[in-house]
Structure formats: C-alpha cells, structure tokens
Design a protein around this motif. Structure first.
Motif, PDB file in Angstrom:
ATOM      1  N   UNK A  54      54.236  34.598  44.150  1.00 47.50           N
ATOM      2  CA  UNK A  54      53.287  35.259  45.034  1.00 47.50           C
ATOM      3  C   UNK A  54      52.907  36.623  44.479  1.00 47.50           C
ATOM      4  N   UNK A  55      51.647  37.014  44.678  1.00 47.51           N
ATOM      5  CA  UNK A  55      51.139  38.304  44.238  1.00 47.51           C
ATOM      6  C   UNK A  55      50.917  39.225  45.428  1.00 47.51           C
ATOM      7  N   UNK A  56      51.002  40.506  45.178  1.00 44.78           N
ATOM      8  CA  UNK A  56      50.728  41.520  46.190  1.00 44.78           C
ATOM      9  C   UNK A  56      49.371  42.146  45.885  1.00 44.78           C
ATOM     10  N   UNK A  57      48.410  41.951  46.773  1.00 44.61           N
ATOM     11  CA  UNK A  57      47.083  42.550  46.615  1.00 44.61           C
ATOM     12  C   UNK A  57      47.163  44.002  47.086  1.00 44.61           C
ATOM     13  N   UNK A  58      47.616  44.875  46.211  1.00 46.47           N
ATOM     14  CA  UNK A  58      47.895  46.267  46.569  1.00 46.47           C
ATOM     15  C   UNK A  58      46.623  46.961  47.049  1.00 46.47           C
ATOM     16  N   UNK A  59      46.725  47.593  48.219  1.00 46.17           N
ATOM     17  CA  UNK A  59      45.609  48.318  48.847  1.00 46.17           C
ATOM     18  C   UNK A  59      44.386  47.426  49.068  1.00 46.17           C
ATOM     19  N   UNK A  60      44.616  46.117  49.211  1.00 40.23           N
ATOM     20  CA  UNK A  60      43.525  45.150  49.429  1.00 40.23           C
ATOM     21  C   UNK A  60      42.472  45.207  48.320  1.00 40.23           C
ATOM     22  N   UNK A  61      42.934  45.499  47.110  1.00 40.25           N
ATOM     23  CA  UNK A  61      42.015  45.668  45.982  1.00 40.25           C
ATOM     24  C   UNK A  61      41.122  44.454  45.776  1.00 40.25           C
ATOM     25  N   UNK A  62      41.729  43.258  45.664  1.00 36.39           N
ATOM     26  CA  UNK A  62      40.936  42.080  45.324  1.00 36.39           C
ATOM     27  C   UNK A  62      40.115  41.598  46.512  1.00 36.39           C
ATOM     28  N   UNK A  63      40.651  41.718  47.718  1.00 34.91           N
ATOM     29  CA  UNK A  63      39.872  41.346  48.898  1.00 34.91           C
ATOM     30  C   UNK A  63      38.633  42.225  49.013  1.00 34.91           C
ATOM     31  N   UNK A  64      38.784  43.512  48.721  1.00 35.45           N
ATOM     32  CA  UNK A  64      37.635  44.417  48.750  1.00 35.45           C
ATOM     33  C   UNK A  64      36.599  44.009  47.715  1.00 35.45           C
ATOM     34  N   UNK A  65      37.076  43.614  46.533  1.00 34.17           N
ATOM     35  CA  UNK A  65      36.153  43.154  45.495  1.00 34.17           C
ATOM     36  C   UNK A  65      35.379  41.919  45.952  1.00 34.17           C
ATOM     37  N   UNK A  66      36.074  40.992  46.624  1.00 35.22           N
ATOM     38  CA  UNK A  66      35.441  39.742  47.048  1.00 35.22           C
ATOM     39  C   UNK A  66      34.559  39.889  48.275  1.00 35.22           C
ATOM     40  N   UNK A  67      34.761  40.929  49.064  1.00 38.24           N
ATOM     41  CA  UNK A  67      34.103  41.044  50.375  1.00 38.24           C
ATOM     42  C   UNK A  67      32.594  40.835  50.336  1.00 38.24           C
ATOM     43  N   UNK A  68      31.845  41.467  49.402  1.00 35.01           N
ATOM     44  CA  UNK A  68      30.384  41.263  49.406  1.00 35.01           C
ATOM     45  C   UNK A  68      29.980  39.808  49.214  1.00 35.01           C
ATOM     46  N   UNK A  69      30.665  39.095  48.296  1.00 35.37           N
ATOM     47  CA  UNK A  69      30.288  37.708  48.058  1.00 35.37           C
ATOM     48  C   UNK A  69      30.794  36.792  49.172  1.00 35.37           C
ATOM     49  N   UNK A  70      31.896  37.157  49.823  1.00 40.89           N
ATOM     50  CA  UNK A  70      32.378  36.359  50.951  1.00 40.89           C
ATOM     51  C   UNK A  70      31.343  36.338  52.065  1.00 40.89           C
ATOM     52  N   UNK A  71      30.727  37.484  52.318  1.00 39.41           N
ATOM     53  CA  UNK A  71      29.691  37.544  53.359  1.00 39.41           C
ATOM     54  C   UNK A  71      28.501  36.668  52.980  1.00 39.41           C
ATOM     55  N   UNK A  94      40.465  37.500  55.807  1.00 41.14           N
ATOM     56  CA  UNK A  94      41.547  38.207  55.141  1.00 41.14           C
ATOM     57  C   UNK A  94      42.168  37.321  54.074  1.00 41.14           C
ATOM     58  N   UNK A  95      42.788  37.946  53.083  1.00 40.79           N
ATOM     59  CA  UNK A  95      43.457  37.216  52.006  1.00 40.79           C
ATOM     60  C   UNK A  95      44.891  36.948  52.454  1.00 40.79           C
ATOM     61  N   UNK A  96      45.139  35.701  52.891  1.00 39.05           N
ATOM     62  CA  UNK A  96      46.447  35.376  53.461  1.00 39.05           C
ATOM     63  C   UNK A  96      47.490  35.095  52.383  1.00 39.05           C
ATOM     64  N   UNK A  97      47.131  34.353  51.354  1.00 41.86           N
ATOM     65  CA  UNK A  97      48.083  34.023  50.290  1.00 41.86           C
ATOM     66  C   UNK A  97      47.403  34.194  48.938  1.00 41.86           C
ATOM     67  N   UNK A  98      48.212  34.589  47.939  1.00 44.02           N
ATOM     68  CA  UNK A  98      47.695  35.038  46.650  1.00 44.02           C
ATOM     69  C   UNK A  98      48.824  34.804  45.647  1.00 44.02           C
ATOM     70  N   UNK A  99      48.630  33.944  44.637  1.00 46.48           N
ATOM     71  CA  UNK A  99      49.740  33.599  43.766  1.00 46.48           C
ATOM     72  C   UNK A  99      49.282  33.297  42.339  1.00 46.48           C
ATOM     73  N   UNK A 100      50.232  33.362  41.412  1.00 45.50           N
ATOM     74  CA  UNK A 100      49.985  33.046  40.012  1.00 45.50           C
ATOM     75  C   UNK A 100      50.780  31.804  39.633  1.00 45.50           C
ATOM     76  N   UNK A 101      50.148  30.900  38.894  1.00 38.49           N
ATOM     77  CA  UNK A 101      50.788  29.677  38.409  1.00 38.49           C
ATOM     78  C   UNK A 101      50.968  29.740  36.899  1.00 38.49           C
ATOM     79  N   UNK A 102      52.137  29.285  36.442  1.00 35.47           N
ATOM     80  CA  UNK A 102      52.408  29.134  35.019  1.00 35.47           C
ATOM     81  C   UNK A 102      52.604  27.649  34.744  1.00 35.47           C
ATOM     82  N   UNK A 103      51.717  27.080  33.942  1.00 31.78           N
ATOM     83  CA  UNK A 103      51.760  25.650  33.658  1.00 31.78           C
ATOM     84  C   UNK A 103      52.070  25.423  32.183  1.00 31.78           C
TER      85      UNK A 103
END
Length: 210
Positions: A54-71, A94-103
């Motif tokens: 799981x990743x931590x979206x510190x200060x809602x950085x990525x959600x803020x980036x996505x917000x314009x396109x989400x609308x 809101x960004x409920x879950x956020x994770x990195x996968x290693x395959x």
C-alpha cells in the motif's frame, strides 16, 4: 506539481476509458511514494504475484493531481452506472486505496475488477518488449499471442465477450489508464526476463460509500 496533462479518451464501446502520459515531476513523486512503501503489505491482492504494498498519498498529492480530470470524467459520463447506491454530483470523490505491484516473470494477475467508482493503473517500469514476448516459441504461431499484455474484458450489446489489450513495452512507462472500477481486467505473464515489472493502481470512491 504539474497540473496540466494531455488526456486521451475513448469508449469500449460505451465504457469510458481515459489515458495519459504523466509529467516527469509526478512520476518522480510516485517513485518517492514507492520508496517509502517498505512493509505496508497489501493482503487483498487478486493476483498471483510476488509483492504488493500500500502507498501513502502524502498531503493528497496524487488525488489533487487527478481532481481536474476526475470532474471531466464524471461530467462526460454522467449516465454511467458508477455505483448501485450513490449518484454522481452528491458526494465527494476520494482516493480510498493506492498500491504498488511487483510482478516477476511467469506471474499473473488473473481476471478481476475493483471496488469503488473509478480505478486506475500506472505502468512505472516495464522491463520487456511486447514484440519479443509475442515472438517467443510458444506464442509466435498463435492467433492470439498475449504474453506480457494488459487486457480489459467486457460484454458488447449482443452479449459477446470482447477484449481490449495494451501491449507492454518501455514506451508504456509513465502511462496512466483510468477506467470504471467494475470493468474486468487481467495481466498476462511475461517470460525470459529476471527484472520486475512495477505498476501502481488505485481506487477512487464516493466518500462515505463503503
């Protein structure tokens, strides 16, 4: 943070898909998030892969980036059935879950879908080239070569199962694809490469909708 990003939109045939190349500063920040995800294991993973954190979206950085396109996404596809309980426009996304996968090679992320309203995948590191993968001895004579591909699966108006594939290569790195969380998808295994494939995924939900 770079806010502007050139998004491409299309449908499958009536399912909204958005995709874009992320700016370099956003990719750098995402790698920083990945570097901080040392032991926060994702135990709800659908795939048969080595590691998911799981990743931590510190200060809602990525959600803020996505917000314009989400609308734009919600406005453009207002009639789409996002959720059986909530209606667009009445609840905060809101960004409920956020994770990195290693395959690793031969590992697979089988057919599955996600919870919430909107999901996304970001390809961070692709160590293989699809042309090489499709040219492997067991695949090159197939009429449906799919080694290393990412694939959406959906049903058309006649009830026939259809697929849409992304062929993975180094050119895919830095690409984000946004899609309805309920859209089924899968990741085929890759072969003859000891490096890991790294991708990030996340789920956007209506706040309070559990």
């Amino acid at each position: 943070m770079t806010i502007n990003c050139s998004w491409r939109s299309f449908t499958l045939p009536n399912i909204p898909i958005y995709e874009a190349k992320l700016p370099e500063d956003v990719i750098e920040k995402l790698w920083e998030f990945v570097g901080n995800a040392k032991s926060n294991a994702n135990k709800e993973l659908a795939g048969n892969i080595s590691s998911s954190l799981f990743l931590d979206d510190i200060d809602n950085y990525f959600l803020e980036f996505l917000s314009p396109v989400l609308k734009k996404y919600i406005d453009a596809y207002h009639g789409f059935r996002w959720n059986h309980k909530k209606r667009p426009g009445k609840y905060k996304l809101t960004l409920e879950s956020f994770w990195v996968n290693y395959q690793k090679k031969t590992e697979v992320n089988p057919l599955h879908n996600h919870a919430g309203a909107i999901s996304f995948v970001i390809w961070m590191k692709i160590p293989t080239e699809w042309k090489d993968q499709h040219n492997l001895p067991f695949a090159k004579h197939s009429n449906n070569a799919c080694a290393s591909d990412f694939e959406f699966v959906y049903v058309d108006a006649c009830g026939t199962f259809r697929t849409y594939r992304y062929k993975m290569s180094s050119e895919s790195e830095g690409t984000i694809v946004m899609f309805p969380a309920t859209l089924w998808h899968q990741v085929y295994p890759f072969y003859e490469c000891d490096e890991e494939r790294v991708s990030i995924s996340g789920n956007i939900v209506w706040e309070g909708d559990k």
